[in-house]
Motif scaffolding. Structure first.
Motif, PDB file in Angstrom:
ATOM      1  N   LEU A  66       0.823  -1.087  -0.107  1.00  0.00           N
ATOM      2  CA  LEU A  66      -0.088  -0.075   0.012  1.00  0.00           C
ATOM      3  C   LEU A  66       0.871   1.224  -0.092  1.00  0.00           C
ATOM      4  O   LEU A  66       0.458   2.147  -0.666  1.00  0.00           O
ATOM      5  CB  LEU A  66      -0.926  -0.206   1.238  1.00  0.00           C
ATOM      6  N   SER A  67       1.998   1.035   0.541  1.00  0.00           N
ATOM      7  CA  SER A  67       2.798   2.370   0.619  1.00  0.00           C
ATOM      8  C   SER A  67       3.828   2.467  -0.570  1.00  0.00           C
ATOM      9  O   SER A  67       4.470   3.609  -0.767  1.00  0.00           O
ATOM     10  CB  SER A  67       3.656   2.352   1.908  1.00  0.00           C
ATOM     11  N   GLY A  68       4.290   1.314  -1.239  1.00  0.00           N
ATOM     12  CA  GLY A  68       4.989   1.369  -2.300  1.00  0.00           C
ATOM     13  C   GLY A  68       6.447   1.437  -1.645  1.00  0.00           C
ATOM     14  O   GLY A  68       7.559   1.602  -2.437  1.00  0.00           O
ATOM     15  N   LYS A  69       6.650   1.094  -0.445  1.00  0.00           N
ATOM     16  CA  LYS A  69       8.105   1.147   0.082  1.00  0.00           C
ATOM     17  C   LYS A  69       8.479  -0.280   0.773  1.00  0.00           C
ATOM     18  O   LYS A  69       7.557  -0.928   1.157  1.00  0.00           O
ATOM     19  CB  LYS A  69       8.183   2.071   1.248  1.00  0.00           C
ATOM     20  N   ASP A  70       9.684  -0.329   0.768  1.00  0.00           N
ATOM     21  CA  ASP A  70      10.176  -1.699   1.237  1.00  0.00           C
ATOM     22  C   ASP A  70      10.216  -1.516   3.014  1.00  0.00           C
ATOM     23  O   ASP A  70      10.960  -0.704   3.336  1.00  0.00           O
ATOM     24  CB  ASP A  70      11.374  -2.367   0.974  1.00  0.00           C
ATOM     25  N   ALA A  71       9.889  -2.433   3.833  1.00  0.00           N
ATOM     26  CA  ALA A  71      10.052  -2.234   5.197  1.00  0.00           C
ATOM     27  C   ALA A  71      11.242  -2.902   5.590  1.00  0.00           C
ATOM     28  O   ALA A  71      11.973  -3.796   5.012  1.00  0.00           O
ATOM     29  CB  ALA A  71       8.906  -3.322   5.765  1.00  0.00           C
ATOM     30  N   LYS A  72      11.876  -2.433   6.552  1.00  0.00           N
ATOM     31  CA  LYS A  72      13.194  -2.476   7.067  1.00  0.00           C
ATOM     32  C   LYS A  72      12.767  -3.656   8.494  1.00  0.00           C
ATOM     33  O   LYS A  72      12.558  -2.998   9.668  1.00  0.00           O
ATOM     34  CB  LYS A  72      14.067  -1.401   7.686  1.00  0.00           C
ATOM     35  N   VAL A  73      12.803  -4.680   8.361  1.00  0.00           N
ATOM     36  CA  VAL A  73      12.077  -5.851   9.330  1.00  0.00           C
ATOM     37  C   VAL A  73      13.239  -6.133  10.337  1.00  0.00           C
ATOM     38  O   VAL A  73      14.358  -6.711   9.831  1.00  0.00           O
ATOM     39  CB  VAL A  73      11.352  -6.954   8.702  1.00  0.00           C
ATOM     40  N   THR A  74      13.145  -5.871  11.393  1.00  0.00           N
ATOM     41  CA  THR A  74      14.171  -6.488  12.621  1.00  0.00           C
ATOM     42  C   THR A  74      13.404  -7.527  13.260  1.00  0.00           C
ATOM     43  O   THR A  74      12.293  -7.296  14.041  1.00  0.00           O
ATOM     44  CB  THR A  74      14.642  -5.331  13.355  1.00  0.00           C
ATOM     45  N   ARG A  75      13.883  -8.744  13.340  1.00  0.00           N
ATOM     46  CA  ARG A  75      13.381  -9.901  14.037  1.00  0.00           C
ATOM     47  C   ARG A  75      13.946  -9.943  15.351  1.00  0.00           C
ATOM     48  O   ARG A  75      15.414  -9.807  15.501  1.00  0.00           O
ATOM     49  CB  ARG A  75      13.493 -11.100  13.207  1.00  0.00           C
ATOM     50  N   VAL A  76      13.149 -10.309  16.494  1.00  0.00           N
ATOM     51  CA  VAL A  76      13.584 -10.147  17.877  1.00  0.00           C
ATOM     52  C   VAL A  76      13.117 -11.554  18.275  1.00  0.00           C
ATOM     53  O   VAL A  76      11.798 -12.152  18.235  1.00  0.00           O
ATOM     54  CB  VAL A  76      12.873  -8.998  18.714  1.00  0.00           C
ATOM     55  N   SER A  77      14.069 -12.230  19.215  1.00  0.00           N
ATOM     56  CA  SER A  77      13.825 -13.671  19.864  1.00  0.00           C
ATOM     57  C   SER A  77      12.986 -13.276  21.084  1.00  0.00           C
ATOM     58  O   SER A  77      12.989 -12.468  21.687  1.00  0.00           O
ATOM     59  CB  SER A  77      14.854 -14.424  19.799  1.00  0.00           C
ATOM     60  N   TRP A  78      12.291 -14.564  21.426  1.00  0.00           N
ATOM     61  CA  TRP A  78      11.525 -14.486  22.528  1.00  0.00           C
ATOM     62  C   TRP A  78      12.470 -14.461  23.801  1.00  0.00           C
ATOM     63  O   TRP A  78      12.079 -14.048  24.827  1.00  0.00           O
ATOM     64  CB  TRP A  78      10.532 -15.639  22.531  1.00  0.00           C
ATOM     65  N   VAL A  79      13.600 -14.986  23.571  1.00  0.00           N
ATOM     66  CA  VAL A  79      14.534 -15.049  24.732  1.00  0.00           C
ATOM     67  C   VAL A  79      15.048 -13.749  25.353  1.00  0.00           C
ATOM     68  O   VAL A  79      15.237 -13.023  26.162  1.00  0.00           O
ATOM     69  CB  VAL A  79      15.869 -15.930  24.255  1.00  0.00           C
TER      70      VAL A  79
END
Length: 325
Positions: free
Chosen positions: A220-233
């Motif tokens: 919808l935005s036409g932009k790529d997301a900068k995804v940062t994944r965080v562990s449950w630990v």
């Protein structure tokens, strides 16, 4: 009807107040700060100072009230703890409503609260449901599981601004609902006898995972997301650290909710009978695609207008008519 709305300055409470006023109800709002609640008075609501954590302020607020709509809950930044607000405060409010002979009490709980006794907020919501049922009040319990409005800060804005979108691994999909639609169910309950002394899930049409929401925002935005994944630990370590300090207890209790999402089980429920009981058509409620499409449409239009104005201003500054050699 004469309504007392508790939590009226919150994300959900303000939509309930707006809906109630639009439908012609007399609305009174219990507020801790008149300044923060000024917009409610501008809408036409009566403001009365009080705090559910101070029971002595409740009897006056309940005078002449037919229905209490309780949408209050502790915020991470509150000076009062989750236990003080969501348990002690709610017990005091229910008892005050009984003493004031209020006709109806509408309470917002959380979907599947009974399944997570190890999570403080979920267990408190479950106990409050039981206390309300045993109070003798004519009640309706509504159980949402997520607000679409919260996704703006968590997903939409970071994607637009190129900031990190924080995502935890294997998180449970959640059936988010627009708070305006949740408010619609709350106010409709007042005129539907079949909702009395009943508990209902109030959820969206589809449970969305974090990755699905990210992809939708990107499209919808036409932009790529900068995804940062965080562990449950890491989340658990942060929660345990927060418990060392009294002023961060609410944050730690909120982070405990991560245990619910960590199960990977969708937070969702069938709404077929709910729609039938309330007399609301499923197509009347907003889907997440429509909600975010509307948001990005308005934001991108505004950004284009700002770019146009900026370009026009710069063009004037370098107009050939103003150049000298």
């Amino acid at each position: 009807m004469n309504l007392l709305i508790v939590g009226a300055t919150g994300t959900l409470g303000r939509q309930i107040a707006r809906r109630a006023l639009d439908e012609g109800h007399q609305v009174r709002c219990l507020v801790r700060s008149y300044k923060k609640a000024a917009f409610l008075r501008e809408w036409g609501a009566e403001l009365v100072g009080g705090n559910i954590c101070r029971p002595e302020t409740l009897p006056g607020a309940l005078e002449g009230i037919d229905v209490v709509i309780d949408a209050a809950t502790a915020r991470a930044t509150d000076s009062f703890s989750i236990k003080q607000i969501d348990w002690d405060g709610k017990v005091a409010l229910i008892q005050a409503a009984v003493a004031a002979k209020v006709n109806r009490y509408i309470f917002f709980s959380i979907l599947d609260a009974e399944k997570y006794p190890q999570v403080p907020l979920m267990e408190i919501k479950r106990c409050t449901e039981l206390f309300l049922k045993e109070s003798g009040l004519n009640y309706t319990i509504l159980r949402p599981c997520g607000f679409m409005q919260n996704l703006i800060g968590d997903f939409a804005i970071p994607v637009l601004e190129g900031q990190p979108v924080w995502v935890t691994g294997a998180a449970s999909p959640i059936a988010y609902m627009d708070t305006q639609d949740i408010a619609k169910f709350a106010i409709r309950a007042l005129s539907v006898p079949e909702t009395e002394n009943q508990t209902f899930p109030i959820v969206g049409s589809k449970a969305w995972s974090a990755d699905e929401i990210v992809k939708l925002c990107e499209r919808l935005s036409g932009k790529d997301a900068k995804v940062t994944r965080v562990s449950w630990v890491i989340l658990r370590a942060a929660r345990n650290f927060a418990r060392f300090f009294e002023w961060t207890w609410n944050i730690a209790d909120r982070m405990d909710f991560a245990e619910v999402i960590a199960t990977g089980k969708p937070l969702n429920a069938s709404m077929t009978e709910v729609y039938q009981t309330f007399g609301i058509a499923p197509e009347e409620t907003t889907t997440l695609e429509t909600y975010l499409q509307d948001y990005f449409g308005r934001i991108l239009k505004k950004l284009k207008e700002l770019d146009y104005e900026k370009a026009k201003t710069q063009s004037k500054k370098i107009s050939p008519k103003k150049l000298t050699f």
